[in-house]
Scaffold this active site. Structure first.
Site, PDB file in Angstrom:
ATOM      1  N   ASP B   7      10.958   0.811  -3.823  1.00 18.89           N
ATOM      2  CA  ASP B   7      10.337  -0.515  -3.902  1.00 18.89           C
ATOM      3  C   ASP B   7       8.880  -0.269  -4.295  1.00 18.89           C
ATOM      4  O   ASP B   7       8.070   0.120  -3.454  1.00 18.89           O
ATOM      5  CB  ASP B   7      10.421  -1.227  -2.543  1.00 18.89           C
ATOM      6  CG  ASP B   7       9.743  -2.592  -2.577  1.00 18.89           C
ATOM      7  OD1 ASP B   7       9.811  -3.270  -3.619  1.00 18.89           O
ATOM      8  OD2 ASP B   7       9.132  -2.969  -1.561  1.00 18.89           O
ATOM      9  N   GLU B  64      12.902  -0.945  -8.390  1.00 20.92           N
ATOM     10  CA  GLU B  64      12.831  -2.381  -8.644  1.00 20.92           C
ATOM     11  C   GLU B  64      11.879  -2.631  -9.797  1.00 20.92           C
ATOM     12  O   GLU B  64      10.805  -2.045  -9.866  1.00 20.92           O
ATOM     13  CB  GLU B  64      12.364  -3.137  -7.382  1.00 20.92           C
ATOM     14  CG  GLU B  64      12.554  -4.636  -7.515  1.00 20.92           C
ATOM     15  CD  GLU B  64      12.403  -5.377  -6.185  1.00 20.92           C
ATOM     16  OE1 GLU B  64      13.313  -5.283  -5.353  1.00 20.92           O
ATOM     17  OE2 GLU B  64      11.373  -6.039  -5.999  1.00 20.92           O
ATOM     18  N   ASP B 137       9.040  -2.998   3.139  1.00 25.13           N
ATOM     19  CA  ASP B 137       9.074  -2.194   1.911  1.00 25.13           C
ATOM     20  C   ASP B 137      10.189  -1.142   1.982  1.00 25.13           C
ATOM     21  O   ASP B 137      10.838  -0.851   0.978  1.00 25.13           O
ATOM     22  CB  ASP B 137       7.723  -1.513   1.704  1.00 25.13           C
ATOM     23  CG  ASP B 137       6.579  -2.487   1.915  1.00 25.13           C
ATOM     24  OD1 ASP B 137       6.060  -2.999   0.925  1.00 25.13           O
ATOM     25  OD2 ASP B 137       6.244  -2.776   3.087  1.00 25.13           O
TER      26      ASP B 137
END
Lengths: 162, 162
Positions: B7, B64, B137
């Site tokens: 992330d 991501e 996260d």
């Protein structure tokens, strides 16, 4: 003081090494083929910029600040390349300054909106070069290095005053 | 197949390593202090992500895709961090896929606009975890890794059909 100047990009990155504001030592470009993956291209940028640093052992570096273009995808990819360049600076204990395009133009021509031809002409005159550095990206890198060198001179003079 | 999920961020980056779609092996965050320079922070991100890769030896990675926020300066800094992460992937011959936030949410909850609580609840259920991975996260990184693992499964099944 030897300064490494970088004109950032993704497909093509200009670099130049100058000595003070007097002499261009060398310049060139790092090019990455669009048929490669993004991580492969970043690896090339990182490997080649690390090789330039090891070869010329600059005392400091200067890099042009990313001008926020309309094409944000390109801006994000250029930022990835800047990321690996800054990593190479850090790994080689190389301090760097950032300059906006308008600052670079101002420093070289005295005019913040100078065009490419004016820039190349001034770079050639300042460094008494027989030819304009080619391609544009390399000439821009010389201009960025010059900004860094002028900046270093100002810092030195200020230190002397104190 | 072991998948590393990322992330991305700049101040905080979530990571997670999972085995297929069945087991969470480990997760954590990489944090960089805002008092450090950008190149120092990139160096930390690069060093720590390289250490995670060496420690857990994932077979592939998933990251991501940057959602284009209003704050473009932040987006550019996050891109620099993504740059050094992708460099670490390349140096470790780690193939990776990118997933948009909406794809990650869709994969985990079946709903592309799921909120953080729904995501955390589903992650906990899918992997039979006693607790939700903390902070957000790290939980997001588990979700991204799950996307990568599902993606690997589809590729495998398609290869089997052929």
């Amino acid at each position: 003081m030897r300064v490494l100047g970088i004109d950032p990009g993704f497909a093509i990155i200009g670099w130049a090494v100058i000595e003070d504001t007097a002499r261009v030592i060398d310049y060139g470009t790092i090019e990455t083929d669009s048929s490669l993956s993004i991580s492969e291209r970043l690896f090339i940028v990182y490997t080649e910029i690390s090789a330039v640093i090891k070869r010329y052992r600059p005392d400091s570096a200067a890099i042009e600040k990313l001008f926020f273009a309309r094409n944000t995808t390109t801006a994000l990819d250029v930022s990835k390349a800047i990321g690996v360049i800054l990593l190479a600076f850090q790994q080689n204990a190389l301090c760097y300054s950032e300059y906006a395009p308008v600052q670079v133009k101002q420093a070289v021509t005295g005019f913040g909106r100078a065009d490419k031809k004016q820039m190349q002409c001034m770079i050639q005159k300042i460094f008494s070069l027989k030819e304009t550095p080619q391609p544009d990206d390399a000439a821009d890198a010389v201009a960025v290095a010059l900004c860094g060198s002028i900046g270093n001179g100002i810092v030195k003079r200020m230190a002397a005053i104190r």
